[in-house]
Structure formats: C-alpha cells, structure tokens
Design a protein around this motif. Structure first.
Motif, PDB file in Angstrom:
ATOM      1  N   ASN A  45       2.177   4.672   7.064  1.00 40.25           N
ATOM      2  CA  ASN A  45       2.013   6.061   6.634  1.00 40.25           C
ATOM      3  C   ASN A  45       2.932   6.940   7.482  1.00 40.25           C
ATOM      4  N   ALA A  46       4.132   7.178   6.956  1.00 38.53           N
ATOM      5  CA  ALA A  46       5.134   7.963   7.685  1.00 38.53           C
ATOM      6  C   ALA A  46       5.385   9.298   7.001  1.00 38.53           C
ATOM      7  N   TYR A  91      -1.824   3.810  11.344  1.00 32.88           N
ATOM      8  CA  TYR A  91      -0.743   4.180  10.435  1.00 32.88           C
ATOM      9  C   TYR A  91      -0.419   3.065   9.437  1.00 32.88           C
ATOM     10  N   ILE A  92      -0.980   1.888   9.654  1.00 33.51           N
ATOM     11  CA  ILE A  92      -0.702   0.773   8.744  1.00 33.51           C
ATOM     12  C   ILE A  92      -1.497   0.959   7.453  1.00 33.51           C
ATOM     13  N   MET A  93      -0.802   0.898   6.338  1.00 36.16           N
ATOM     14  CA  MET A  93      -1.436   1.084   5.040  1.00 36.16           C
ATOM     15  C   MET A  93      -1.773  -0.275   4.417  1.00 36.16           C
ATOM     16  N   PRO A  94      -2.790  -0.317   3.548  1.00 40.64           N
ATOM     17  CA  PRO A  94      -3.167  -1.584   2.896  1.00 40.64           C
ATOM     18  C   PRO A  94      -2.208  -1.944   1.759  1.00 40.64           C
ATOM     19  N   ALA A  95      -0.922  -2.012   2.076  1.00 38.92           N
ATOM     20  CA  ALA A  95       0.098  -2.374   1.094  1.00 38.92           C
ATOM     21  C   ALA A  95       1.249  -3.055   1.820  1.00 38.92           C
ATOM     22  N   THR A  96       1.822  -4.053   1.170  1.00 39.04           N
ATOM     23  CA  THR A  96       2.905  -4.829   1.773  1.00 39.04           C
ATOM     24  C   THR A  96       3.875  -5.273   0.687  1.00 39.04           C
ATOM     25  N   PHE A  97       5.156  -5.217   0.995  1.00 41.89           N
ATOM     26  CA  PHE A  97       6.186  -5.747   0.106  1.00 41.89           C
ATOM     27  C   PHE A  97       6.540  -7.154   0.586  1.00 41.89           C
ATOM     28  N   VAL A  98       6.365  -8.144  -0.286  1.00 41.47           N
ATOM     29  CA  VAL A  98       6.589  -9.547   0.064  1.00 41.47           C
ATOM     30  C   VAL A  98       7.779 -10.078  -0.738  1.00 41.47           C
ATOM     31  N   ILE A 126      -2.286   7.025  -0.297  1.00 43.07           N
ATOM     32  CA  ILE A 126      -3.527   7.341  -1.010  1.00 43.07           C
ATOM     33  C   ILE A 126      -4.386   6.081  -1.120  1.00 43.07           C
ATOM     34  N   PRO A 127      -5.667   6.116  -0.774  1.00 43.30           N
ATOM     35  CA  PRO A 127      -6.533   4.940  -0.916  1.00 43.30           C
ATOM     36  C   PRO A 127      -6.600   4.459  -2.366  1.00 43.30           C
ATOM     37  N   TYR A 128      -6.844   3.147  -2.531  1.00 46.00           N
ATOM     38  CA  TYR A 128      -6.824   2.563  -3.875  1.00 46.00           C
ATOM     39  C   TYR A 128      -7.901   3.174  -4.762  1.00 46.00           C
ATOM     40  N   VAL A 129      -9.099   3.416  -4.222  1.00 49.77           N
ATOM     41  CA  VAL A 129     -10.183   3.996  -5.026  1.00 49.77           C
ATOM     42  C   VAL A 129      -9.809   5.409  -5.460  1.00 49.77           C
ATOM     43  N   SER A 130      -9.261   6.190  -4.536  1.00 52.82           N
ATOM     44  CA  SER A 130      -8.837   7.551  -4.875  1.00 52.82           C
ATOM     45  C   SER A 130      -7.732   7.542  -5.918  1.00 52.82           C
ATOM     46  N   LEU A 131      -6.831   6.578  -5.814  1.00 54.32           N
ATOM     47  CA  LEU A 131      -5.744   6.481  -6.793  1.00 54.32           C
ATOM     48  C   LEU A 131      -6.286   6.154  -8.181  1.00 54.32           C
TER      49      LEU A 131
END
Length: 215
Positions: free
Chosen positions: A16-17, A93-100, A141-146
């Motif tokens: 989260n930057a 600051y780490i978000m629950p998303a990753t590019f693999v 944005i959190p997944y539930v909020s999205l």
C-alpha cells in the motif's frame, strides 16, 4: 509456490504505497514550479520571482519563489525517504495481493483457473491485467469492500438505465403528429393549421405551372 513448484518463476507482493505516490506527485509538481521560476529568473535577473503561499498562490505570505520551492522539495524528499522505509520495514503496508510469474503460459492458466486451497476464499487467483490497466490505488481496498462497491455500482447502473428509459419513451411518443396531439391536446388546432399551411405551400408550384401553361 507450494502447488506449482516446478513451474513457479517469481512473485511480487503488493504494498500500500498510496501515501508515497501522493508525496512523489507533490514533489513533481513542486519541481515543475521550481523549473518555471528558475527559467523566469534567467530571462530577467533584475528581479527574483515571488509567489504567495496561500490557496492557488492567490493569498497568503509573499515569499521568494525559488527559495520556497527548493525548501518544499527538500521537505518532500525527506518525507518520501521516511515513507519508503516505513513501507519496507512494516508488515501493515503489505496488501493481500500478489503478482506471480510462471515459466510457461500453461502453468499460469492452470493456476488462474483452479482452486489453490481447501477453503476457496483463502486464495483467489485470476489472470493478471497489464500494468497500464491496473488502477493501483484500488489494490488497497479490502476484498469485501470491493465486492460491496461492485454491487452498489451494478444496482445504480440498473436504476439509471431504467429511469432513463422513461423520458426516452416520452420523447419517442412525440415523434409523429398523432402522438403530439394525444400528449398535448391544447396544440391540436395549431398543429392542424400548420399542417394545412404546409400542404398549401406544397401545392403552389403546381398551381403556378398550370396558370402559365402555353395554349
């Protein structure tokens, strides 16, 4: 990755930057103003440029523009450096998303279309869009909020489309004379008068030709 050890290549965790991005944009803006005032001063060195520190430069204290923007850039550089250290050193600051990334397109397709854990909500995988197509601010944005936002947008779109059809249908009903007379009966006499005048104008050339026909 545990499920794709033979095909896994690398990954990039999303941070989260948003605050850091805002600071960088502010620094760019201040740098642009500094370049502008320096160029202005080089063209006319008899007087140093000044600016006001208030809203849009219209009010506030009058200061030396070059010195003020230089000091603002130094402050923002310090804030940017501190924010970068906070992002790297803090797990919040780490978000629950990753590019693999995978070694083959086949492995990427398998990972994107299969369930990665017993609980299907633990890992949600999908094809990653192009970097230029990602709105990076929304990754925080959190997944539930999205999901709630998507639902609200869909409902708003439905009602907007539904209520927009009402004036369209009304205007369409006025596309012919009969529809206008039915919707606005007080204009019936005026419409009939105009219609007769149009018919009379269309017939005038014919009458004129008959009157001047050679004998």
């Amino acid at each position: 990755m545990v499920n794709h050890q033979d095909h896994y290549l690398t990954h990039q965790v999303v941070y989260n930057a948003n605050k850091l991005t805002k600071l960088v944009n502010e620094k760019k803006k201040e740098q642009n103003w500094l370049d502008y005032y320096q160029l202005k001063y080089t063209r006319n060195q008899s007087k140093r440029p000044t600016s006001k520190t208030g809203f849009l430069g219209l009010c506030g204290k009058t200061v030396d523009a070059i010195d003020f923007n230089t000091s603002e850039i130094e402050k923002l550089s310090k804030k940017i450096s501190d924010e970068r250290m906070n992002i790297i050193g803090s797990t919040k600051y780490i978000m629950p998303a990753t590019f693999v990334s995978f070694r083959t397109r086949w492995a990427a397709a398998v990972c994107a279309q299969t369930q990665q854990a017993r609980n299907p909500t633990v890992w949600l995988t999908e094809w990653a869009p192009e970097p230029r197509d990602v709105y990076w601010d929304n990754l925080a944005i959190p997944y539930v909020s999205l999901s709630i936002r998507r639902l609200i947008a869909a409902v708003a779109f439905f009602f907007l489309t539904f209520f927009f059809m009402i004036p369209i249908a009304f205007v369409q009903s006025l596309a012919n004379i009969e529809g206008i007379e039915k919707a606005l009966p007080f204009l019936k006499s005026l419409i009939e008068t105009l219609y007769k005048a149009i018919l009379l104008i269309d017939d005038l050339p014919m009458v004129d030709d008959v009157g001047h026909r050679p004998t």
